[in-house]
Enzyme design. Structure first.
Site, PDB file in Angstrom:
ATOM      1  N   CYS A  43     -33.677 -54.440 -51.739  1.00  0.00           N
ATOM      2  CA  CYS A  43     -33.663 -55.391 -51.012  1.00  0.00           C
ATOM      3  C   CYS A  43     -35.263 -56.041 -50.111  1.00  0.00           C
ATOM      4  O   CYS A  43     -35.649 -54.438 -49.683  1.00  0.00           O
ATOM      5  CB  CYS A  43     -32.547 -54.538 -49.464  1.00  0.00           C
ATOM      6  SG  CYS A  43     -32.612 -55.113 -47.789  1.00  0.00           S
TER       7      CYS A  43
ATOM      8  N   CYS B  88     -50.703 -54.750 -55.562  1.00  0.00           N
ATOM      9  CA  CYS B  88     -51.588 -54.319 -54.786  1.00  0.00           C
ATOM     10  C   CYS B  88     -51.201 -53.034 -53.483  1.00  0.00           C
ATOM     11  O   CYS B  88     -51.834 -53.125 -52.484  1.00  0.00           O
ATOM     12  CB  CYS B  88     -51.528 -56.066 -54.001  1.00  0.00           C
ATOM     13  SG  CYS B  88     -50.757 -56.806 -52.547  1.00  0.00           S
TER      14      CYS B  88
ATOM     15  N   CYS C 132     -50.604 -60.826 -53.682  1.00  0.00           N
ATOM     16  CA  CYS C 132     -51.231 -60.689 -53.853  1.00  0.00           C
ATOM     17  C   CYS C 132     -50.853 -61.751 -55.723  1.00  0.00           C
ATOM     18  O   CYS C 132     -51.741 -62.506 -56.242  1.00  0.00           O
ATOM     19  CB  CYS C 132     -52.086 -59.488 -54.971  1.00  0.00           C
ATOM     20  SG  CYS C 132     -49.937 -58.643 -55.771  1.00  0.00           S
TER      21      CYS C 132
ATOM     22  N   CYS D 254     -44.927 -53.328 -54.187  1.00  0.00           N
ATOM     23  CA  CYS D 254     -46.312 -54.633 -54.698  1.00  0.00           C
ATOM     24  C   CYS D 254     -46.422 -53.618 -55.940  1.00  0.00           C
ATOM     25  O   CYS D 254     -47.150 -52.450 -55.995  1.00  0.00           O
ATOM     26  CB  CYS D 254     -46.597 -55.483 -54.389  1.00  0.00           C
ATOM     27  SG  CYS D 254     -47.376 -56.542 -55.661  1.00  0.00           S
TER      28      CYS D 254
ATOM     29  N   CYS E 233     -45.419 -62.102 -55.231  1.00  0.00           N
ATOM     30  CA  CYS E 233     -46.201 -61.194 -54.223  1.00  0.00           C
ATOM     31  C   CYS E 233     -46.868 -61.828 -52.917  1.00  0.00           C
ATOM     32  O   CYS E 233     -48.362 -62.952 -53.559  1.00  0.00           O
ATOM     33  CB  CYS E 233     -46.825 -60.178 -54.733  1.00  0.00           C
ATOM     34  SG  CYS E 233     -48.227 -58.929 -52.722  1.00  0.00           S
TER      35      CYS E 233
HETATM   36 FE    FE Z   1     -48.791 -58.043 -54.498  1.00  0.00          FE
END
Ligand code: FE
Length: 131
Positions: free
Chosen positions: A119, A99, A50, A96, A47
Site C-alpha cells: 500500500c 534511499c 532517487c 525504498c 522512487c
Molecule cells: Fe529511493
C-alpha cells in the site's frame, strides 16, 4: 549523513514539500488523493526520491483502499520492510531499498498468488510509461 550521502536538509530542498513530508517524514497522503491511484498504463513506478525502480504496472491492482496498491515489488532488493510500532499497532513499513524513503506499508491481505498488499503513497512514486 544518510544513504546517497544526503542529509535531511538536502532532501528538503530537492523534493516538493508534499513529497518531503511523505518520503522523509513518513506522513501518509489523504486516501483517494493520489495522482497514480487509478493509473493503469503499462510502465514502471520509480522512487520519487532517487529514481530506483520499485514496482511494475503488472503488479498493480485496485485494492479499494484509496492508495496505489501492488501485489509484489519489482525486485527483492527494491523494497526494505521494517517493523513499525505506532498508534497502538504493529505494522510493516516499506521503504525504498536505495534511499530509505518512506513508501507506505505492506499487509498480508492481498490477492493471489502473493497474498501481499503493498500500500503505497502516490507521492512517493513517479510513473514511467513503457511503449
Ligand atoms: Fe529511493
Amino acid at each position: 549523513m544518510g544513504k546517497n550521502g544526503k542529509v535531511e536538509e538536502d532532501w528538503e530542498s530537492d523534493l516538493s514539500p508534499e513529497r518531503f513530508k511523505v518520503l522523509r517524514m513518513r506522513c501518509t497522503e489523504r486516501p483517494f488523493s493520489g495522482k497514480l491511484l487509478y493509473n493503469d498504463e503499462k510502465g514502471v513506478y520509480i522512487c520519487a526520491g532517487c529514481g530506483a525502480v520499485l514496482f511494475r504496472s503488472e503488479s498493480k491492482y485496485d485494492s479499494g483502499s484509496g492508495w496505489p496498491s501492488f501485489m509484489a515489488p519489482a525486485s527483492e532488493e527494491a523494497i526494505i520492510e521494517r517493523e513499525e510500532r505506532s498508534h497502538g499497532m504493529t505494522r510493516t513499513e516499506i521503504v525504498c531499498g536505495k534511499c530509505g524513503g518512506h513508501l507506505g506499508h505492506v499487509f498480508d491481505d492481498g490477492p493471489a498468488p502473493t497474498g501481499q498488499r503493498y500500500c503505497v503513497n502516490s507521492l512517493s512514486l513517479e510513473f514511467q510509461k513503457i511503449e
